[in-house]
Design a protein around this motif. Structure first.
Motif, PDB file in Angstrom:
ATOM      1  N   GLY A   1      29.129  55.165  48.680  1.00  0.00           N
ATOM      2  CA  GLY A   1      29.632  53.946  49.333  1.00  0.00           C
ATOM      3  C   GLY A   1      31.116  53.737  49.047  1.00  0.00           C
ATOM      4  N   ASP A   2      31.641  52.628  49.555  1.00  0.00           N
ATOM      5  CA  ASP A   2      33.055  52.316  49.362  1.00  0.00           C
ATOM      6  C   ASP A   2      33.187  51.179  48.340  1.00  0.00           C
ATOM      7  OD1 ASP A   2      35.650  51.440  49.447  1.00  0.00           O
ATOM      8  OD2 ASP A   2      35.818  51.526  51.642  1.00  0.00           O
ATOM      9  N   PRO A   3      33.578  51.518  47.104  1.00  0.00           N
ATOM     10  CA  PRO A   3      33.610  50.493  46.052  1.00  0.00           C
ATOM     11  C   PRO A   3      34.613  49.365  46.349  1.00  0.00           C
ATOM     12  CG  PRO A   3      34.600  52.547  45.292  1.00  0.00           C
ATOM     13  CD  PRO A   3      33.978  52.845  46.616  1.00  0.00           C
ATOM     14  N   ASP A   4      35.618  49.653  47.163  1.00  0.00           N
ATOM     15  CA  ASP A   4      36.592  48.587  47.473  1.00  0.00           C
ATOM     16  C   ASP A   4      36.007  47.544  48.416  1.00  0.00           C
ATOM     17  OD1 ASP A   4      38.406  49.840  45.910  1.00  0.00           O
ATOM     18  OD2 ASP A   4      39.396  50.893  47.568  1.00  0.00           O
ATOM     19  N   LYS A   5      35.043  47.991  49.217  1.00  0.00           N
ATOM     20  CA  LYS A   5      34.455  47.056  50.189  1.00  0.00           C
ATOM     21  C   LYS A   5      33.150  46.445  49.703  1.00  0.00           C
ATOM     22  CE  LYS A   5      36.488  48.349  54.522  1.00  0.00           C
ATOM     23  NZ  LYS A   5      36.564  49.474  55.434  1.00  0.00           N
ATOM     24  N   GLU A   6      32.444  47.183  48.846  1.00  0.00           N
ATOM     25  CA  GLU A   6      31.101  46.736  48.470  1.00  0.00           C
ATOM     26  C   GLU A   6      31.045  46.029  47.115  1.00  0.00           C
ATOM     27  OE1 GLU A   6      28.199  49.919  49.229  1.00  0.00           O
ATOM     28  OE2 GLU A   6      29.630  50.697  50.695  1.00  0.00           O
ATOM     29  N   VAL A   7      32.173  46.044  46.408  1.00  0.00           N
ATOM     30  CA  VAL A   7      32.240  45.348  45.117  1.00  0.00           C
ATOM     31  C   VAL A   7      33.567  44.606  45.079  1.00  0.00           C
ATOM     32  CG1 VAL A   7      32.125  45.609  42.600  1.00  0.00           C
ATOM     33  CG2 VAL A   7      31.028  47.313  44.063  1.00  0.00           C
ATOM     34  N   MET A   8      33.558  43.417  44.520  1.00  0.00           N
ATOM     35  CA  MET A   8      34.825  42.686  44.504  1.00  0.00           C
ATOM     36  C   MET A   8      35.840  43.350  43.566  1.00  0.00           C
ATOM     37  SD  MET A   8      33.834  39.182  42.552  1.00  0.00           S
ATOM     38  CE  MET A   8      35.557  38.730  42.374  1.00  0.00           C
ATOM     39  N   THR A   9      37.114  43.142  43.864  1.00  0.00           N
ATOM     40  CA  THR A   9      38.191  43.762  43.089  1.00  0.00           C
ATOM     41  C   THR A   9      39.117  42.673  42.562  1.00  0.00           C
ATOM     42  OG1 THR A   9      38.109  45.691  44.549  1.00  0.00           O
ATOM     43  CG2 THR A   9      40.081  45.442  43.165  1.00  0.00           C
TER      44      THR A   9
ATOM     45  N   GLY B   1      47.461  24.506  31.048  1.00  0.00           N
ATOM     46  CA  GLY B   1      46.166  24.829  30.439  1.00  0.00           C
ATOM     47  C   GLY B   1      45.089  25.177  31.443  1.00  0.00           C
ATOM     48  N   SER B   2      45.457  25.311  32.739  1.00  0.00           N
ATOM     49  CA  SER B   2      44.461  25.722  33.745  1.00  0.00           C
ATOM     50  C   SER B   2      44.357  27.247  33.770  1.00  0.00           C
ATOM     51  CB  SER B   2      44.867  25.245  35.131  1.00  0.00           C
ATOM     52  OG  SER B   2      44.898  23.849  35.180  1.00  0.00           O
ATOM     53  N   TYR B   3      43.157  27.724  34.060  1.00  0.00           N
ATOM     54  CA  TYR B   3      42.908  29.173  34.117  1.00  0.00           C
ATOM     55  C   TYR B   3      42.748  29.617  35.564  1.00  0.00           C
ATOM     56  CZ  TYR B   3      42.072  29.235  29.102  1.00  0.00           C
ATOM     57  OH  TYR B   3      42.208  29.138  27.738  1.00  0.00           O
ATOM     58  N   TRP B   4      43.328  30.766  35.862  1.00  0.00           N
ATOM     59  CA  TRP B   4      43.328  31.278  37.235  1.00  0.00           C
ATOM     60  C   TRP B   4      42.924  32.736  37.252  1.00  0.00           C
ATOM     61  CZ3 TRP B   4      45.089  27.942  41.166  1.00  0.00           C
ATOM     62  CH2 TRP B   4      45.684  26.755  40.715  1.00  0.00           C
ATOM     63  N   ARG B   5      42.377  33.167  38.376  1.00  0.00           N
ATOM     64  CA  ARG B   5      42.196  34.610  38.594  1.00  0.00           C
ATOM     65  C   ARG B   5      42.415  34.896  40.067  1.00  0.00           C
ATOM     66  NH1 ARG B   5      36.504  34.001  37.297  1.00  0.00           N
ATOM     67  NH2 ARG B   5      35.650  33.104  39.176  1.00  0.00           N
ATOM     68  N   MET B   6      42.644  36.165  40.333  1.00  0.00           N
ATOM     69  CA  MET B   6      42.939  36.549  41.702  1.00  0.00           C
ATOM     70  C   MET B   6      42.091  37.769  42.066  1.00  0.00           C
ATOM     71  SD  MET B   6      46.780  36.798  43.014  1.00  0.00           S
ATOM     72  CE  MET B   6      47.180  36.075  44.570  1.00  0.00           C
ATOM     73  N   ALA B   7      41.698  37.828  43.330  1.00  0.00           N
ATOM     74  CA  ALA B   7      40.891  38.967  43.800  1.00  0.00           C
ATOM     75  C   ALA B   7      41.309  39.273  45.232  1.00  0.00           C
ATOM     76  CB  ALA B   7      39.410  38.617  43.752  1.00  0.00           C
ATOM     77  N   TYR B   8      40.953  40.454  45.692  1.00  0.00           N
ATOM     78  CA  TYR B   8      41.154  40.733  47.124  1.00  0.00           C
ATOM     79  C   TYR B   8      40.108  39.977  47.924  1.00  0.00           C
ATOM     80  CZ  TYR B   8      44.528  44.431  46.356  1.00  0.00           C
ATOM     81  OH  TYR B   8      45.648  45.128  46.011  1.00  0.00           O
ATOM     82  N   PHE B   9      40.540  39.454  49.055  1.00  0.00           N
ATOM     83  CA  PHE B   9      39.615  38.837  50.003  1.00  0.00           C
ATOM     84  C   PHE B   9      39.098  39.945  50.912  1.00  0.00           C
ATOM     85  CE2 PHE B   9      39.074  37.150  54.327  1.00  0.00           C
ATOM     86  CZ  PHE B   9      38.088  36.207  54.092  1.00  0.00           C
TER      87      PHE B   9
ATOM     88  N   MET C   1      30.353  41.989  60.034  1.00  0.00           N
ATOM     89  CA  MET C   1      30.292  41.307  61.322  1.00  0.00           C
ATOM     90  C   MET C   1      28.991  41.595  62.069  1.00  0.00           C
ATOM     91  SD  MET C   1      32.541  39.505  60.776  1.00  0.00           S
ATOM     92  CE  MET C   1      33.735  38.459  61.468  1.00  0.00           C
ATOM     93  N   GLN C   2      28.277  42.654  61.663  1.00  0.00           N
ATOM     94  CA  GLN C   2      26.970  42.953  62.267  1.00  0.00           C
ATOM     95  C   GLN C   2      25.840  42.312  61.438  1.00  0.00           C
ATOM     96  OE1 GLN C   2      29.289  45.786  61.834  1.00  0.00           O
ATOM     97  NE2 GLN C   2      29.961  44.970  63.815  1.00  0.00           N
ATOM     98  N   ASP C   3      26.204  41.412  60.546  1.00  0.00           N
ATOM     99  CA  ASP C   3      25.216  40.760  59.670  1.00  0.00           C
ATOM    100  C   ASP C   3      24.515  41.736  58.732  1.00  0.00           C
ATOM    101  OD1 ASP C   3      25.613  38.106  60.216  1.00  0.00           O
ATOM    102  OD2 ASP C   3      23.892  37.870  61.550  1.00  0.00           O
ATOM    103  N   GLU C   4      25.240  42.755  58.298  1.00  0.00           N
ATOM    104  CA  GLU C   4      24.652  43.686  57.321  1.00  0.00           C
ATOM    105  C   GLU C   4      25.259  43.430  55.942  1.00  0.00           C
ATOM    106  OE1 GLU C   4      24.268  47.252  60.630  1.00  0.00           O
ATOM    107  OE2 GLU C   4      26.049  47.040  59.383  1.00  0.00           O
ATOM    108  N   ALA C   5      24.409  43.631  54.923  1.00  0.00           N
ATOM    109  CA  ALA C   5      24.840  43.376  53.540  1.00  0.00           C
ATOM    110  C   ALA C   5      26.080  44.183  53.202  1.00  0.00           C
ATOM    111  CB  ALA C   5      23.720  43.760  52.583  1.00  0.00           C
ATOM    112  N   GLN C   6      27.068  43.533  52.619  1.00  0.00           N
ATOM    113  CA  GLN C   6      28.253  44.287  52.202  1.00  0.00           C
ATOM    114  C   GLN C   6      28.554  44.119  50.710  1.00  0.00           C
ATOM    115  OE1 GLN C   6      31.717  44.297  54.807  1.00  0.00           O
ATOM    116  NE2 GLN C   6      33.064  44.549  53.030  1.00  0.00           N
ATOM    117  N   CYS C   7      28.549  42.884  50.216  1.00  0.00           N
ATOM    118  CA  CYS C   7      29.031  42.686  48.851  1.00  0.00           C
ATOM    119  C   CYS C   7      28.471  41.391  48.263  1.00  0.00           C
ATOM    120  CB  CYS C   7      30.560  42.621  48.898  1.00  0.00           C
ATOM    121  SG  CYS C   7      31.360  42.329  47.329  1.00  0.00           S
ATOM    122  N   VAL C   8      28.073  41.453  47.009  1.00  0.00           N
ATOM    123  CA  VAL C   8      27.642  40.256  46.289  1.00  0.00           C
ATOM    124  C   VAL C   8      28.865  39.667  45.580  1.00  0.00           C
ATOM    125  CG1 VAL C   8      26.278  39.448  44.311  1.00  0.00           C
ATOM    126  CG2 VAL C   8      25.251  40.983  45.990  1.00  0.00           C
ATOM    127  N   ILE C   9      29.087  38.381  45.768  1.00  0.00           N
ATOM    128  CA  ILE C   9      30.273  37.754  45.161  1.00  0.00           C
ATOM    129  C   ILE C   9      29.868  36.677  44.143  1.00  0.00           C
ATOM    130  CG2 ILE C   9      31.813  38.247  47.089  1.00  0.00           C
ATOM    131  CD1 ILE C   9      31.287  35.291  48.012  1.00  0.00           C
TER     132      ILE C   9
END
Ligand code: GN1
Ligand code: MG
Length: 369
Positions: free
Chosen positions: A83-91, A107-115, A229-237
């Motif tokens: 599979g494609d780890p960039d598309k199927e798992v968050m980065t 004192g706030s905590y932040w993180r960033m990920a690809y959308f 877009m075809q309603d198929e499973a891609q990634c758990v977030i």
């Protein structure tokens, strides 16, 4: 601090090429605040920037360690399966100090990920395909993590799905009743109390000795699955709460949102009805994915998860209502009460149908014996 100037400043502390002029509020989470930003580079993936609720996630360092561990494990599995780890798992995007989170000067905590583009989520599931694909997504998630031993991850929120602790918190809120809201909710409290002992299933030593602890997601709402877009499973977030738990917690929390024809916070409880075909579609797909490792005791406990998760969710919303809405974000006065009533209605219906639901799980499991 979530002023625009501060958010822009925060963005600069990550290794990213975000266009801060495109910043907008994103998502429907009850805990963290999420923002979306375009990538400055043409064709580059957009970003999600999240302010982590530090009142609830008190140890962001440990939370991030958990996430990174799980993400790297999942990426390896997805790659190995072609599979494609960039598309199927968050980065996650690293900060300039090398950490995967950033603490700002307030004192706030932040993180960033690809959308992940060209994906969608549903707050209410309406087709069997969506339900089936959610079952595939969470089932595979569980399957890929089934060789990660329990005891490795930090317990980021202690006793997260512990019904006894949730009921104790409710008792405390009843005793304090800081906003004198108790009188409004006595029918709900009475109802909840009647089922308390039956809902302490996972706290029984006998069950605890039979059920293996595993790495679980712990927030398996249907909108934590990205479908393409075809309603198929891609990634758990939403990996904030990955930690040790019972399979039945994840199954039950998923069914809580899949089977409900209405929203989690539906105002008219008449609309809270069970969508059995969606339950069946989710369950069949999920069991197929986990059939290789689920134990007979775990299979038998799944139906308990289906009862306990909506029940504890009712207890948690009621508690927060009594406490003055200090935990969940609310959109209007009485929102937590409305949520509690909708979840209680769901619980009542699930309970009334428990034998039919259990039977379906048992019959489906026969395919794998
Ligand atoms: C919270 O923020 P969100 O929507 O991902 C909560 C879950 C509840 C859920 C109810 C850390 O999740 O446990 O099931 O709201 N997360 C936490 O919608 O408490
Ligand atoms: Mg969450």
């Amino acid at each position: 601090m979530q002023s625009i100037d501060n958010i822009i400043q925060v963005t600069r502390s990550f290794h990213c090429t975000a266009n801060t002029a495109t910043l907008k509020v994103f998502g429907s989470g009850h805990i963290n605040n999420t923002f979306w930003l375009q990538n400055e580079l043409p064709g580059g993936s957009p970003y999600l920037l999240q302010c982590i609720n530090h009142q609830i996630f008190t140890d962001v360092e440990k939370l991030t360690e958990n996430m990174c561990r799980v993400i790297s494990h999942l990426k390896q599995k997805v790659s190995a399966a072609g599979g494609d780890p960039d598309k199927e798992v968050m980065t996650l995007i690293p900060g300039k100090d090398g950490k995967y989170f950033y603490k700002d000067e307030y004192g706030s905590y932040w993180r960033m990920a690809y959308f992940l583009e060209n994906t969608k989520t549903y707050d209410i599931v309406s087709t069997q395909k969506q339900a089936r694909q959610a079952g595939i997504a969470f089932g595979r998630f569980q399957q890929m993590l089934s060789d990660m031993p329990a005891g490795v991850l930090h317990e980021v929120i202690p006793d997260f799905h512990n019904a006894r602790k949730r009921l104790q918190a409710l008792d405390m809120a009843i005793a304090n009743d800081p906003l004198h809201r108790l009188k409004e909710v006595s029918p709900e409290i009475d109802y909840v109390k009647r089922y308390a002992s039956a809902m302490l299933y996972f706290e029984q030593p006998e069950q605890q000795s039979k059920l293996p602890k595993r790495v679980t997601h712990n927030d398996t709402k249907c909108n934590n699955v990205l479908l393409n877009m075809q309603d198929e499973a891609q990634c758990v977030i939403d990996l904030d709460t990955v930690m040790d738990g019972y399979l039945a917690f994840d199954f039950g929390d998923a069914i809580r949102t899949i089977i409900n024809k209405a929203a989690e916070d539906e105002a008219n409880i008449e609309n809270v009805q069970l969508n059995m075909p969606l339950f069946e579609a989710y369950t069949a797909a999920y069991l197929k994915e986990v059939a290789g490792f689920i134990t007979p005791e775990e299979t038998a406990s799944l139906i308990k998860g289906v009862m306990v998760l909506p029940y504890t969710q009712t207890v948690r919303f009621l508690t927060d209502y009594l406490n003055g809405d200090t935990y969940y974000k609310v959109k209007f006065a009485g929102h937590n009460l409305q949520r509690a009533r909708a979840q209680l209605q769901l619980f009542k219906q699930l309970y009334a149908n428990r034998y039919a639901l259990r039977k379906y799980i048992e019959n489906e499991m026969r395919n794998y014996r």
